[in-house]
Design a protein around this motif. Sequence first.
Motif, PDB file in Angstrom:
ATOM      1  N   TRP A 190       0.346  -1.029  -7.322  1.00 41.22           N
ATOM      2  CA  TRP A 190       1.327  -0.027  -7.750  1.00 41.22           C
ATOM      3  C   TRP A 190       0.744   1.372  -7.527  1.00 41.22           C
ATOM      4  O   TRP A 190      -0.368   1.668  -7.947  1.00 41.22           O
ATOM      5  CB  TRP A 190       1.660  -0.240  -9.220  1.00 41.22           C
ATOM      6  N   ASN A 191       1.490   2.214  -6.857  1.00 44.74           N
ATOM      7  CA  ASN A 191       1.055   3.576  -6.509  1.00 44.74           C
ATOM      8  C   ASN A 191      -0.243   3.580  -5.701  1.00 44.74           C
ATOM      9  O   ASN A 191      -0.934   4.600  -5.643  1.00 44.74           O
ATOM     10  CB  ASN A 191       0.874   4.440  -7.770  1.00 44.74           C
ATOM     11  N   ARG A 193      -3.073   2.465  -6.319  1.00 43.58           N
ATOM     12  CA  ARG A 193      -4.265   2.796  -7.098  1.00 43.58           C
ATOM     13  C   ARG A 193      -5.380   1.802  -6.815  1.00 43.58           C
ATOM     14  O   ARG A 193      -5.160   0.590  -6.861  1.00 43.58           O
ATOM     15  CB  ARG A 193      -3.962   2.764  -8.592  1.00 43.58           C
ATOM     16  N   LEU A 264      -3.820   4.909 -17.438  1.00 45.33           N
ATOM     17  CA  LEU A 264      -3.097   5.091 -16.178  1.00 45.33           C
ATOM     18  C   LEU A 264      -1.828   4.256 -16.149  1.00 45.33           C
ATOM     19  O   LEU A 264      -0.815   4.659 -15.566  1.00 45.33           O
ATOM     20  CB  LEU A 264      -4.002   4.725 -15.003  1.00 45.33           C
ATOM     21  N   TRP A 265      -1.882   3.092 -16.765  1.00 45.10           N
ATOM     22  CA  TRP A 265      -0.687   2.249 -16.910  1.00 45.10           C
ATOM     23  C   TRP A 265       0.387   3.029 -17.654  1.00 45.10           C
ATOM     24  O   TRP A 265       1.554   3.070 -17.227  1.00 45.10           O
ATOM     25  CB  TRP A 265      -1.095   0.989 -17.655  1.00 45.10           C
ATOM     26  N   GLU A 267       0.638   6.277 -17.910  1.00 42.86           N
ATOM     27  CA  GLU A 267       1.040   7.396 -17.050  1.00 42.86           C
ATOM     28  C   GLU A 267       2.014   6.942 -15.972  1.00 42.86           C
ATOM     29  O   GLU A 267       3.016   7.620 -15.694  1.00 42.86           O
ATOM     30  CB  GLU A 267      -0.208   8.008 -16.417  1.00 42.86           C
ATOM     31  N   ASP A 268       1.753   5.796 -15.375  1.00 39.95           N
ATOM     32  CA  ASP A 268       2.613   5.297 -14.304  1.00 39.95           C
ATOM     33  C   ASP A 268       4.000   4.898 -14.807  1.00 39.95           C
ATOM     34  O   ASP A 268       4.957   4.857 -14.029  1.00 39.95           O
ATOM     35  CB  ASP A 268       1.958   4.103 -13.610  1.00 39.95           C
TER      36      ASP A 268
END
Length: 619
Positions: A190-191, A193, A264-265, A267-268
């Motif tokens: 995802w993204n 990363r 980060l999870w 944030e995403d």
Amino acid sequence: MKKQNLTLTIDATKATSKVSPLHYGLMTEEINYSYDGGLYAELIRNRAFLNDAKNPAHWSSVGGATLMLDTEGPVNTALPKSLKVECMAPSLGVANDGYWGFPITSSTSYKASFFVRGSVGALTLTLQSRDGKTIYAKTRVPAVGEGWIKRTATLKTGNVAPTTDAVFTITTEKPGTLWLSLVSLFPPTWNNRPNGFRRDLMQLLVDLKPAFLRFPGGNYLEGNTIAERFDWKKTIGPIETRPGHMCPWGYRSTDGMGLLEFLLWCEDMGAEPVLGVYAGYSLRGEFVKPGPDLEPYIQEALEEIEYITGSVSTKWGAQRAKDGHPKPFNLQYVEVGNEDFFDRSGSYDGRFAQFFDAIKAKYPHLKVVSTVGNEQPASKRVKSRTPDALDEHYYRKAADFIRDSPTHFDRYDRKGPEIFVGEWGAHEEIAPWLPPSRSLPATPSMKAALGDAAFMTAMERHSDFVTMQCYAPLFVNINPGGRQWRPDLIGYDALRSYGAPSYYALKLFSTSVGDELLKVSLTGAPLLASVTRQSKTGKLFVKYVNPGETPQAVSIQLMGVKSVKSEATVTMLAAPPDETNSMEKPTQVVSKTVKISGVKPEFAYTFPPHSITLIQLET
């Protein structure tokens, strides 16, 4: 049978209160292979050779190579073992079977990395079928020497049919001895990363539009023992510095999903973190006495909060920046422990008070959550301090949720602490903790979804003080041996995923909620409905649950509304109670959206049996 005269009255004259902006969220922990083998996209199982003390679990010989675990000359202290591979001939090596296979798809690039030493010439990496007859992807890695070196490579598939019938292999060019450590393989994430998440599972979560994520658990926070707690400092930095630990559900966690990955999870997804800190109690009864013995754990929590929220001028804020995220994260809630009503020592009141005072002294703006709520006996609740919020957990039969939801929160003191329903989930008949539940599907049926939806109407009707809520557990790997608890919201294997009917019920609620709460009443039947309003547009979100076997013809009356658009949008989840979703039929039970006309300040609508309905009205 006498026909019911049902009237749903919605008072739009004045909002009764504001809806909490954090009302719908997600709860997560390492259970059912939720992280390793689930959301965390790492494909190699037992990548650091620490899952078994004596054997290289999930690794096998290719061509007759001899395998053994070796503790001599490790890469570092976090990786105390390596895999020694003795190859008596060329083209020998090792294979990993992954988490019940590997997800092979067309034109896909997989990124490999590993530490290696030994004089065996160049190495060949493959993704191939278990029988070795089909090579899905292949690449060559240059020769290595006697000292540890980290190698990276990319394997790319061509035009192949999707399959999980695959293993990952490393073979040698020449005879000799090879040592491997921290062997890793990631698909696209995802993204994009590094060290990231599965795309399909993240998409299912993002589609729920969660306002927050409660992490890292759950029992996973506490561990079976103090030594096996979620020790956040051991989960940050490069993955080769993370030793991993046993999780309480019977398997080892790599800690690839560390503190920064959780953040980060959030944030995403555009969600806020709700942080659980270890509070001195573990599942098998070990606890830390309040007082001086507890101070190191309080300091550990304060430093964790600094890592999340501190500027780069602070010690732990600087560490976060070094780890790749200079900007602080927003944090409003900190939960002290998890389910401390299980602590028979009676120490939670003292432990909570010590954490509460320390957190408030340094971070007065933070809200501190107690893990003992009103669903527990009064004797177990915190008394020496007034928590900002209470975490309550509900795992009940669908029928019990349906019966209790009309009045459940009516008896609460709206001036008391906020209520955080940190875990809830309906089951059909057999309780999840009873052995017979192991024979049932990992994900629930429509019957459970009706119970879930009934409870959501209750929480939404009181969403001024029921400020947060989240279903649990979130994930389950459906392969044999992959689950420890049911029912679960999202099922998956290495390649595919699907949402349970309860997933679509939650999505119906979480993606359509206003910021104002309206008073609603129902005559002729128990109240299994809620109504919120979007203050900027005047749009009303009317949610109604009919768990019965017959349709319900309802007169809907809008008080305080001068006009309403004649056309409305209706989203409905309806199916027989025993129907469900599965890997074979992932969309058997999903919501459908239609338009209706003839809407007026007073209009009639018939709700089908076994249905969960959202009506969006524009006023």
